[in-house]
Design a protein around this motif. Structure first.
Motif, mmCIF file in Angstrom:
data_model
loop_
_atom_site.group_PDB
_atom_site.id
_atom_site.type_symbol
_atom_site.label_atom_id
_atom_site.label_comp_id
_atom_site.label_asym_id
_atom_site.label_seq_id
_atom_site.Cartn_x
_atom_site.Cartn_y
_atom_site.Cartn_z
ATOM 1 N N LYS A 186 44.499 36.306 -15.853
ATOM 2 C CA LYS A 186 45.702 35.553 -15.498
ATOM 3 C C LYS A 186 46.883 35.889 -16.394
ATOM 4 C CE LYS A 186 43.232 31.568 -13.561
ATOM 5 N NZ LYS A 186 43.016 30.090 -13.661
ATOM 6 N N LYS A 187 46.651 35.990 -17.694
ATOM 7 C CA LYS A 187 47.758 36.187 -18.634
ATOM 8 C C LYS A 187 47.873 37.636 -19.109
ATOM 9 C CE LYS A 187 47.596 31.414 -20.418
ATOM 10 N NZ LYS A 187 48.909 30.977 -19.925
ATOM 11 N N THR A 188 46.805 38.171 -19.688
ATOM 12 C CA THR A 188 46.884 39.493 -20.297
ATOM 13 C C THR A 188 47.249 40.565 -19.278
ATOM 14 O OG1 THR A 188 45.239 38.872 -21.957
ATOM 15 C CG2 THR A 188 45.613 41.217 -21.622
ATOM 16 N N LEU A 189 46.558 40.600 -18.160
ATOM 17 C CA LEU A 189 46.807 41.658 -17.186
ATOM 18 C C LEU A 189 48.150 41.474 -16.480
ATOM 19 C CD1 LEU A 189 43.204 42.226 -15.789
ATOM 20 C CD2 LEU A 189 44.439 43.499 -17.548
ATOM 21 N N GLN A 194 53.733 43.783 -16.202
ATOM 22 C CA GLN A 194 55.169 43.583 -16.366
ATOM 23 C C GLN A 194 55.777 44.429 -17.477
ATOM 24 O OE1 GLN A 194 56.233 39.490 -16.252
ATOM 25 N NE2 GLN A 194 58.416 39.840 -16.564
ATOM 26 N N TYR A 195 55.020 44.686 -18.555
ATOM 27 C CA TYR A 195 55.635 45.276 -19.743
ATOM 28 C C TYR A 195 54.997 46.580 -20.239
ATOM 29 C CZ TYR A 195 57.761 40.635 -20.269
ATOM 30 O OH TYR A 195 58.454 39.464 -20.074
ATOM 31 N N ALA A 196 53.769 46.877 -19.844
ATOM 32 C CA ALA A 196 53.009 47.903 -20.556
ATOM 33 C C ALA A 196 52.836 49.197 -19.767
ATOM 34 C CB ALA A 196 51.638 47.359 -20.951
ATOM 35 N N GLU A 207 32.232 43.949 -15.160
ATOM 36 C CA GLU A 207 33.473 43.233 -14.882
ATOM 37 C C GLU A 207 34.656 44.157 -14.615
ATOM 38 O OE1 GLU A 207 33.788 39.346 -17.429
ATOM 39 O OE2 GLU A 207 32.992 40.945 -18.727
ATOM 40 N N ILE A 208 34.495 45.450 -14.855
ATOM 41 C CA ILE A 208 35.621 46.378 -14.749
ATOM 42 C C ILE A 208 36.274 46.347 -13.365
ATOM 43 C CG2 ILE A 208 36.277 48.813 -14.771
ATOM 44 C CD1 ILE A 208 34.299 49.222 -17.067
ATOM 45 N N PRO A 209 35.518 46.436 -12.262
ATOM 46 C CA PRO A 209 36.179 46.420 -10.951
ATOM 47 C C PRO A 209 37.019 45.164 -10.712
ATOM 48 C CG PRO A 209 33.915 47.198 -10.747
ATOM 49 C CD PRO A 209 34.065 46.670 -12.142
ATOM 50 N N ARG A 210 36.525 44.023 -11.164
ATOM 51 C CA ARG A 210 37.298 42.789 -10.981
ATOM 52 C C ARG A 210 38.586 42.805 -11.795
ATOM 53 N NH1 ARG A 210 34.059 39.004 -13.103
ATOM 54 N NH2 ARG A 210 35.460 38.365 -14.786
ATOM 55 N N LYS A 211 38.523 43.346 -13.018
ATOM 56 C CA LYS A 211 39.724 43.451 -13.847
ATOM 57 C C LYS A 211 40.747 44.382 -13.196
ATOM 58 C CE LYS A 211 37.674 41.031 -17.101
ATOM 59 N NZ LYS A 211 38.028 39.615 -17.355
ATOM 60 N N LEU A 212 40.286 45.479 -12.654
ATOM 61 C CA LEU A 212 41.193 46.414 -12.000
ATOM 62 C C LEU A 212 41.836 45.783 -10.775
ATOM 63 C CD1 LEU A 212 39.086 49.697 -12.253
ATOM 64 C CD2 LEU A 212 41.006 48.986 -13.702
ATOM 65 N N GLU A 213 41.067 44.999 -10.056
ATOM 66 C CA GLU A 213 41.606 44.311 -8.882
ATOM 67 C C GLU A 213 42.672 43.292 -9.296
ATOM 68 O OE1 GLU A 213 40.020 41.578 -5.102
ATOM 69 O OE2 GLU A 213 38.597 42.552 -6.457
ATOM 70 N N HIS A 218 48.574 41.764 -9.807
ATOM 71 C CA HIS A 218 49.782 41.470 -10.575
ATOM 72 C C HIS A 218 50.863 42.519 -10.316
ATOM 73 C CE1 HIS A 218 48.231 38.047 -12.723
ATOM 74 N NE2 HIS A 218 47.211 38.736 -13.223
ATOM 75 N N CYS A 219 50.454 43.772 -10.230
ATOM 76 C CA CYS A 219 51.427 44.834 -9.955
ATOM 77 C C CYS A 219 52.085 44.619 -8.601
ATOM 78 C CB CYS A 219 50.742 46.199 -9.995
ATOM 79 S SG CYS A 219 50.305 46.764 -11.659
ATOM 80 N N GLU A 220 51.297 44.252 -7.613
ATOM 81 C CA GLU A 220 51.856 44.014 -6.282
ATOM 82 C C GLU A 220 52.843 42.857 -6.310
ATOM 83 O OE1 GLU A 220 50.330 43.145 -1.694
ATOM 84 O OE2 GLU A 220 48.883 43.360 -3.330
#
Length: 325
Positions: A186-189, A194-196, A207-213, A218-220
């Motif tokens: 929710k926050k880090t990604l 937005q900034y990185a 958990e990697i696939p869920r993090k990528l999703e 957020h990008c969208e």
């Protein structure tokens, strides 16, 4: 951005006096510089972390070490993994990483996170605050730092920080990539989107696939092209020419941290050893190839058990550079 980074997370080595400590650190960086790593990183902590040892073990200040390593390397980028935002005012951090860029000939990278090690904060007088407040501070910092690194003169009258037309001179020699560490969906990604330029994930492999999703979502939402962001994964390895030598290296390290594997049951011993991927080049290559297949772009890899042994970092770089090629 980071496809293959070598992290140095510990500064306690067998039979190494304080006056000889940096020589061992520099040797690791030089091996990384010539064996396929593109980035060398150190932790931004003042106490050792619980998973690596008691707090009183040796810990060098990150940016002093990175600036010194700039004189011992020629190609790798240099970064903290990651800077604790709570330890430095953002304008000072922008100046610090810019100075690193200048002294390294344009090889600085800014790794940053919200901060998490409460014991360290309490003991040394850094304000810890709540989880939400630390992320509020991180976002305000990013607003200031990104402007200063671009050669702008940012002003901010925020809840946590206030700057007025902050000047950063000299400017960085080129674009300083920004990496945000962590895996909070929710926050880090969202801050990554937005900034990185890079997300350095800390999570279980499954958990990697869920993090990528989550990052893609957020990008969208923000209108950011997901392909602009590199995703690296933080891991550890203990590599040697043979499986048995890697096990011996790992057991020696565990013993130095008070874990006597010889006194454990077979099941306990394998569980403890299993916390650190270990083995021959073929075994380590297979482990990290499996991670690559989960959708990441690269790795940051620490070798706390045996990176201090001459030749081990070189072997690790030669092995993993084939995985990320």
């Amino acid at each position: 951005m980071t496809r293959l980074g070598y992290q140095i997370p510990n500064f306690t080595y067998p039979d190494t006096a304080p006056g000889d400590l940096f020589d061992v650190v520099a040797r690791q960086a030089r091996e990384a510089d010539t064996s396929g790593f593109d980035t060398v990183l150190v932790m931004d902590h003042f106490y050792q972390l619980p998973m690596l040892g008691p707090p009183e073990l040796e810990m060098l200040e990150a940016y002093s070490v990175l600036s010194a390593l700039a004189q011992h390397t020629s190609t790798v980028r240099l970064s903290a993994l990651v800077t604790g935002n709570t330890y430095r005012a953002p304008a000072l951090l922008a100046k610090t990483v810019t100075t690193l860029d200048v002294v390294s000939g344009g090889r600085a990278q800014l790794g940053i996170g919200a901060g998490w090690f409460e014991l360290e904060h309490d003991a040394l007088g850094f304000e810890f605050l709540t989880f939400t407040e630390r992320f509020e501070k991180l976002e305000e910092s990013l607003q200031i730092i990104t402007g200063m690194l671009k050669g702008e003169k940012p002003s901010l009258d925020g809840k946590w920080y206030k700057v007025s037309e902050a000047i950063n001179s000299p400017a960085p020699l080129g674009k300083i990539p920004i990496m945000i560490g962590g895996g909070g969906e929710k926050k880090t990604l969202r801050l990554v989107a937005q900034y990185a330029d890079e997300s350095n994930l800390i999570c279980g492999p499954d958990e990697i696939p869920r993090k990528l999703e989550a990052l893609a979502g957020h990008c969208e939402t923000l209108g950011r092209d997901r392909s602009e962001i590199t995703v690296s994964y933080q891991g550890m390895a203990c590599i040697a020419e043979t499986h048995d030598q890697a096990v011996a290296d790992l057991d020696s390290f565990l013993g130095s941290r008070g874990l006597d594997v010889t006194s454990m049951s077979d099941e306990e011993r394998e569980n403890v050893r299993g916390m650190v991927p270990h083995g021959s080049p073929d075994e380590i290559g297979e482990h990290f190839s499996d991670l690559m297949n989960r959708g990441i772009d690269g790795f940051t890899v620490a070798a706390p058990a045996n990176g201090f042994i001459e030749g081990r970092v070189e072997l690790l770089g030669q092995t993993l550079s084939k995985v990320v090629a």
